[in-house]
Design a protein around this motif. Structure first.
Motif, PDB file in Angstrom:
ATOM      1  N   SER A  68      15.069  29.079  58.634  1.00  0.00           N
ATOM      2  CA  SER A  68      14.678  30.439  58.248  1.00  0.00           C
ATOM      3  C   SER A  68      15.750  31.451  58.606  1.00  0.00           C
ATOM      4  O   SER A  68      16.042  32.370  57.834  1.00  0.00           O
ATOM      5  N   ALA A  71      18.652  30.984  56.165  1.00  0.00           N
ATOM      6  CA  ALA A  71      18.328  31.549  54.857  1.00  0.00           C
ATOM      7  C   ALA A  71      18.417  33.066  54.895  1.00  0.00           C
ATOM      8  O   ALA A  71      18.944  33.699  53.963  1.00  0.00           O
ATOM      9  N   TRP A  72      17.946  33.677  55.952  1.00  0.00           N
ATOM     10  CA  TRP A  72      18.039  35.136  56.097  1.00  0.00           C
ATOM     11  C   TRP A  72      19.494  35.574  56.131  1.00  0.00           C
ATOM     12  O   TRP A  72      19.888  36.526  55.452  1.00  0.00           O
ATOM     13  N   GLU A  74      22.095  34.089  54.939  1.00  0.00           N
ATOM     14  CA  GLU A  74      22.694  33.915  53.608  1.00  0.00           C
ATOM     15  C   GLU A  74      22.261  35.018  52.644  1.00  0.00           C
ATOM     16  O   GLU A  74      22.991  35.364  51.712  1.00  0.00           O
ATOM     17  N   SER A  75      21.091  35.581  52.863  1.00  0.00           N
ATOM     18  CA  SER A  75      20.587  36.617  51.949  1.00  0.00           C
ATOM     19  C   SER A  75      21.252  37.981  52.177  1.00  0.00           C
ATOM     20  O   SER A  75      21.108  38.877  51.352  1.00  0.00           O
ATOM     21  N   ASP A  77      23.917  40.917  52.260  1.00  0.00           N
ATOM     22  CA  ASP A  77      24.991  41.301  51.357  1.00  0.00           C
ATOM     23  C   ASP A  77      26.287  41.323  52.127  1.00  0.00           C
ATOM     24  O   ASP A  77      26.499  42.160  52.993  1.00  0.00           O
TER      25      ASP A  77
END
Length: 80
Positions: A68, A71-72, A74-75, A77
């Motif tokens: 998790s 994934a955060w 990677e999200s 910007d």
């Protein structure tokens, strides 16, 4: 206030910095060392308390799994 003498060997450059502070602040070297130790002890006490709180969160299952977090991350910007 009761007090006690504590002896410590410190590097020459650190001792020289204390000397300079003593002169600049017009305070005794003992006052400077006491202020520094007081701040450091308080910081370490806070750090220990936060560690205990973190461990309590782990024990209670209040955690975020690695996937998790990855994934955060990677999200986000990254373009600035």
């Amino acid at each position: 206030m009761n007090s006690r003498v504590v002896t410590a060997h410190i590097p020459v450059d650190l001792a020289e910095q204390v000397d300079l502070l003593s002169t600049r602040l017009d305070r005794p070297k003992g006052w400077i060392v006491r202020q520094a130790l007081t701040s450091w002890v308080a910081l370490e006490a806070k750090r220990h308390q936060l560690t205990l709180e973190g461990l309590a969160d782990v024990d209670a299952g209040r955690v975020v799994d690695h996937a998790s977090v990855a994934a955060w991350a990677e999200s986000l910007d990254h373009s600035g």
